[in-house]
Scaffold this motif. Sequence first.
Motif, PDB file in Angstrom:
ATOM      1  N   LEU A  12       4.656  -8.910  -6.503  1.00 17.01           N
ATOM      2  CA  LEU A  12       4.440  -7.471  -6.384  1.00 17.01           C
ATOM      3  C   LEU A  12       4.004  -6.882  -7.726  1.00 17.01           C
ATOM      4  CD1 LEU A  12       4.526  -4.866  -4.767  1.00 17.01           C
ATOM      5  CD2 LEU A  12       6.956  -4.662  -5.319  1.00 17.01           C
ATOM      6  N   ALA A  13       4.673  -7.311  -8.784  1.00 21.52           N
ATOM      7  CA  ALA A  13       4.307  -6.780 -10.112  1.00 21.52           C
ATOM      8  C   ALA A  13       2.856  -7.130 -10.426  1.00 21.52           C
ATOM      9  CB  ALA A  13       5.241  -7.338 -11.179  1.00 21.52           C
ATOM     10  N   GLU A  14       2.462  -8.341 -10.096  1.00 16.81           N
ATOM     11  CA  GLU A  14       1.076  -8.745 -10.374  1.00 16.81           C
ATOM     12  C   GLU A  14       0.091  -7.929  -9.532  1.00 16.81           C
ATOM     13  OE1 GLU A  14       0.878 -12.986  -9.949  1.00 16.81           O
ATOM     14  OE2 GLU A  14       2.135 -13.308 -11.722  1.00 16.81           O
ATOM     15  N   ALA A  15       0.454  -7.723  -8.264  1.00 12.73           N
ATOM     16  CA  ALA A  15      -0.440  -6.937  -7.397  1.00 12.73           C
ATOM     17  C   ALA A  15      -0.593  -5.516  -7.925  1.00 12.73           C
ATOM     18  CB  ALA A  15       0.105  -6.923  -5.975  1.00 12.73           C
ATOM     19  N   LEU A  16       0.505  -4.943  -8.385  1.00 14.32           N
ATOM     20  CA  LEU A  16       0.431  -3.573  -8.919  1.00 14.32           C
ATOM     21  C   LEU A  16      -0.418  -3.540 -10.185  1.00 14.32           C
ATOM     22  CD1 LEU A  16       4.153  -2.471  -8.448  1.00 14.32           C
ATOM     23  CD2 LEU A  16       2.174  -1.502  -7.267  1.00 14.32           C
ATOM     24  N   ASP A  34       0.835  -1.197   0.000  1.00 11.99           N
ATOM     25  CA  ASP A  34       0.000   0.000   0.000  1.00 11.99           C
ATOM     26  C   ASP A  34       0.870   1.247   0.000  1.00 11.99           C
ATOM     27  OD1 ASP A  34      -2.343  -1.417  -0.045  1.00 11.99           O
ATOM     28  OD2 ASP A  34      -2.469  -1.548   2.142  1.00 11.99           O
ATOM     29  N   ALA A  35       1.963   1.174   0.756  1.00 13.02           N
ATOM     30  CA  ALA A  35       2.848   2.336   0.831  1.00 13.02           C
ATOM     31  C   ALA A  35       3.420   2.656  -0.545  1.00 13.02           C
ATOM     32  CB  ALA A  35       3.969   2.064   1.825  1.00 13.02           C
ATOM     33  N   LEU A  36       3.852   1.609  -1.231  1.00 12.77           N
ATOM     34  CA  LEU A  36       4.430   1.820  -2.564  1.00 12.77           C
ATOM     35  C   LEU A  36       3.409   2.486  -3.495  1.00 12.77           C
ATOM     36  CD1 LEU A  36       6.921   1.230  -4.358  1.00 12.77           C
ATOM     37  CD2 LEU A  36       5.787  -0.890  -5.037  1.00 12.77           C
ATOM     38  N   MET A  37       2.189   1.992  -3.420  1.00  8.32           N
ATOM     39  CA  MET A  37       1.163   2.556  -4.291  1.00  8.32           C
ATOM     40  C   MET A  37       0.917   4.024  -3.967  1.00  8.32           C
ATOM     41  SD  MET A  37      -1.490  -0.592  -4.612  1.00  8.32           S
ATOM     42  CE  MET A  37      -0.890  -2.265  -4.803  1.00  8.32           C
ATOM     43  N   ARG A  38       0.989   4.373  -2.683  1.00 14.21           N
ATOM     44  CA  ARG A  38       0.809   5.784  -2.323  1.00 14.21           C
ATOM     45  C   ARG A  38       1.889   6.650  -2.967  1.00 14.21           C
ATOM     46  NH1 ARG A  38      -1.934   6.413   2.847  1.00 14.21           N
ATOM     47  NH2 ARG A  38      -3.725   5.018   2.722  1.00 14.21           N
ATOM     48  N   ILE A  82       5.167   8.008   4.465  1.00 13.49           N
ATOM     49  CA  ILE A  82       4.310   7.472   3.406  1.00 13.49           C
ATOM     50  C   ILE A  82       3.232   8.522   3.134  1.00 13.49           C
ATOM     51  CG2 ILE A  82       2.754   5.604   2.742  1.00 13.49           C
ATOM     52  CD1 ILE A  82       4.123   3.980   5.099  1.00 13.49           C
ATOM     53  N   PRO A  83       3.073   8.904   1.884  1.00 14.00           N
ATOM     54  CA  PRO A  83       2.076   9.940   1.612  1.00 14.00           C
ATOM     55  C   PRO A  83       0.693   9.474   2.057  1.00 14.00           C
ATOM     56  CG  PRO A  83       3.407   9.487  -0.344  1.00 14.00           C
ATOM     57  CD  PRO A  83       3.753   8.442   0.672  1.00 14.00           C
ATOM     58  N   ASN A  84      -0.040  10.327   2.753  1.00 12.20           N
ATOM     59  CA  ASN A  84      -1.422   9.976   3.078  1.00 12.20           C
ATOM     60  C   ASN A  84      -2.353  10.610   2.048  1.00 12.20           C
ATOM     61  OD1 ASN A  84      -1.676  12.617   3.758  1.00 12.20           O
ATOM     62  ND2 ASN A  84      -1.622  12.278   5.970  1.00 12.20           N
ATOM     63  N   SER A  85      -3.639  10.321   2.169  1.00 12.87           N
ATOM     64  CA  SER A  85      -4.536  10.769   1.109  1.00 12.87           C
ATOM     65  C   SER A  85      -4.561  12.300   1.010  1.00 12.87           C
ATOM     66  CB  SER A  85      -5.934  10.195   1.312  1.00 12.87           C
ATOM     67  OG  SER A  85      -6.362  10.455   2.627  1.00 12.87           O
ATOM     68  N   ASP A  86      -4.472  12.981   2.133  1.00  9.50           N
ATOM     69  CA  ASP A  86      -4.448  14.451   2.078  1.00  9.50           C
ATOM     70  C   ASP A  86      -3.256  14.944   1.274  1.00  9.50           C
ATOM     71  OD1 ASP A  86      -6.630  14.475   3.645  1.00  9.50           O
ATOM     72  OD2 ASP A  86      -5.592  15.089   5.499  1.00  9.50           O
ATOM     73  N   ARG A 143     -13.783  17.469  -9.892  1.00 13.16           N
ATOM     74  CA  ARG A 143     -13.695  16.600 -11.047  1.00 13.16           C
ATOM     75  C   ARG A 143     -12.285  16.025 -11.200  1.00 13.16           C
ATOM     76  NH1 ARG A 143     -16.283  15.525 -16.018  1.00 13.16           N
ATOM     77  NH2 ARG A 143     -14.643  15.279 -17.567  1.00 13.16           N
ATOM     78  N   GLU A 144     -11.321  16.892 -10.995  1.00 10.73           N
ATOM     79  CA  GLU A 144      -9.932  16.437 -11.105  1.00 10.73           C
ATOM     80  C   GLU A 144      -9.620  15.410 -10.014  1.00 10.73           C
ATOM     81  OE1 GLU A 144      -8.106  17.065 -13.607  1.00 10.73           O
ATOM     82  OE2 GLU A 144      -6.334  16.029 -12.846  1.00 10.73           O
ATOM     83  N   LEU A 145     -10.186  15.642  -8.845  1.00 10.85           N
ATOM     84  CA  LEU A 145      -9.917  14.717  -7.732  1.00 10.85           C
ATOM     85  C   LEU A 145     -10.436  13.309  -8.015  1.00 10.85           C
ATOM     86  CD1 LEU A 145     -10.484  16.734  -4.440  1.00 10.85           C
ATOM     87  CD2 LEU A 145      -8.375  15.667  -5.241  1.00 10.85           C
ATOM     88  N   GLU A 146     -11.443  13.228  -8.863  1.00 14.05           N
ATOM     89  CA  GLU A 146     -11.954  11.895  -9.193  1.00 14.05           C
ATOM     90  C   GLU A 146     -10.881  11.032  -9.858  1.00 14.05           C
ATOM     91  OE1 GLU A 146     -15.381  12.551 -11.617  1.00 14.05           O
ATOM     92  OE2 GLU A 146     -16.569  13.292  -9.924  1.00 14.05           O
ATOM     93  N   LYS A 147      -9.948  11.722 -10.514  1.00 20.28           N
ATOM     94  CA  LYS A 147      -8.886  10.972 -11.206  1.00 20.28           C
ATOM     95  C   LYS A 147      -7.779  10.557 -10.249  1.00 20.28           C
ATOM     96  CE  LYS A 147      -9.364  13.930 -15.220  1.00 20.28           C
ATOM     97  NZ  LYS A 147      -8.619  15.017 -15.866  1.00 20.28           N
ATOM     98  N   VAL A 148      -7.775  11.157  -9.076  1.00 24.31           N
ATOM     99  CA  VAL A 148      -6.666  10.906  -8.162  1.00 24.31           C
ATOM    100  C   VAL A 148      -6.965   9.675  -7.312  1.00 24.31           C
ATOM    101  CG1 VAL A 148      -5.320  11.826  -6.251  1.00 24.31           C
ATOM    102  CG2 VAL A 148      -6.052  13.330  -8.090  1.00 24.31           C
ATOM    103  N   ASN A 149      -6.053   8.769  -7.352  1.00 24.90           N
ATOM    104  CA  ASN A 149      -6.178   7.552  -6.575  1.00 24.90           C
ATOM    105  C   ASN A 149      -5.519   7.782  -5.222  1.00 24.90           C
ATOM    106  OD1 ASN A 149      -6.616   4.976  -5.917  1.00 24.90           O
ATOM    107  ND2 ASN A 149      -5.177   4.073  -7.371  1.00 24.90           N
ATOM    108  N   THR A 150      -6.282   7.769  -4.164  1.00 26.43           N
ATOM    109  CA  THR A 150      -5.666   8.061  -2.868  1.00 26.43           C
ATOM    110  C   THR A 150      -5.674   6.866  -1.932  1.00 26.43           C
ATOM    111  OG1 THR A 150      -7.771   8.793  -1.999  1.00 26.43           O
ATOM    112  CG2 THR A 150      -6.339  10.476  -2.925  1.00 26.43           C
TER     113      THR A 150
END
Length: 495
Positions: free
Chosen positions: A258-262, A231-235, A370-374, A424-431
């Motif tokens: 990991l590659a498959e999970a990503l 999860d951290a990597l994805m963030r 690790i970046p959080n959603s904010d 609208r832009e935030l909809e594209k952001v995966n948090t």
Amino acid sequence: MTTFDQLGLSSQVLKAIEQLGFEKPTDIQKEAIPVLLSADRDFIGLAQTGTGKTAAFGLPLLELLDADNPNTQGLILAPTRELGQQIAEQIELYSKYLKRVNVLAVYGGASIVVQMKALKKPRHVIIATPGRLLDLIRRKAVNLEQLQYLILDEADEMVNMGFKEELDEILKHTPDEKITWLFSATMPKEIKHIVNNYMDNPYEIQINREDRVNTNIAHQYVQVENKTKRDALMRFMDIDPEMRCVVFCRTRNDTQELAEALARKKYNADALHGDLSQAQRDKVMGRFKNHQLDILVATDVAARGIDVNDLTHVFHYSLPDEAQYYTHRSGRTARAGKTGTSIAFVNSRDVRKLKFLAKDLQIDFEQVLIPNSDAIESVRIEKWCIDVLAKHPKSNLDEELLSKALMIFGNLSKEELVAKLVARELEKVNTGDSKDLNQDFHKVQTEHRSKRRARGRGRGGRGRGDRDRNRSGNFKGKSKGGRGGSYNKSKRRKD
Ligand code: ADP
Ligand code: MG
């Protein structure tokens, strides 16, 4: 300033490297090329990864060959197929105007029959991985009796991969009078075997020993327990969608999983490791180089020497066992004068390893969270705003179209319009979810403290946005000291 034409190279070679956009020689090229061209003796060249060692030996080798002599005069040994292929590609480019020079790369995983056929033609230079070359020698498809120059590239890796016996065997088929050039990023003591047994009073050049970790790399670490790593990597990826990176794992299995999970989560990722066939590996590397793939998850050995110049990040998903691997890994970014970021994932048991790395390599690691959603939303929207600001509308923008849009939006205040656009832009952001992943680690660290206090410590920091933005008030791990040695002598598996 030294230029290429001061090094004693021919006009054909100079023309080829000019077309490649090489403006001036790198330090190792400046030092090595004149020596290799004129001194008829063994040579050791040590310089960190990404410093242009291929041209440092490739250019003089091409100059020293006799195109009229059909025998194989130069042999370049490389530890992996990818590396062999890359060297061959580079040598082909350098020899563009040396039309009569013939070069061939042979490596495992590809048809030996095809290679045997290709070897029927005169090959002035052969680039090979040790295993396949030995196979070809045994089948009498290669004749090295007239060899004049033997080049051992990435010699440290060759030793690490346990190619000592293959090397011993190959060298029995080469003449004693040949000249040996050894190139390496590091000089572990195991290489001494090669130097002592196969080299005669070598001339040694070492570039920047005190500074062997590339200074264009920002070295960061993040504290994260294993169960949170994915999860951290994805963030980190979510906060920077333009990221191009290699993620290093320890085993082939971890790499694949990991590659498959990503990929399942729609990240543009694929795996590179020794269980894949040569064709699969070529395909992955090709897609990565062509920017069809942004994230390469790889084992150390599979990714060794990968020459991709535009990586923004390297992740150490698990820390390497030896300091030199850290250097090799992080050296995949910040190549050819660019900057890059190396982020080490450190679990509570890795803290000691990190301290060792800091000391051995004299790196000041900077801790990031690790970046959080904010943080992700804030960084992404800020970037989006900057992109919008930088946009210059076409002067011929259709007036009617514009007035239509103005009419539709007409009743909105600027605040309302911006709010809608941002939403609208935030909809594209995966948090991901809104959980602060840094909490897990703090809990481990602060077990003895009260729960409330532990929670309070998990401030919503940002891991990184871009390099300037990202100094999020974290402390730096400082340590200076000696070098050498490794904290874990366990044998690395062959890949
Ligand atoms: P090393 O073997 O030391 O890791 P490489 O030989 O793979 O480094 O070179 C790294 C990259 O730098 C390659 O893409 C290469 O084409 C490029 N390069 C090499 N020499 C020069 C130069 N003099 N100027 C610009 N780019 C160079
Ligand atoms: Mg190299």
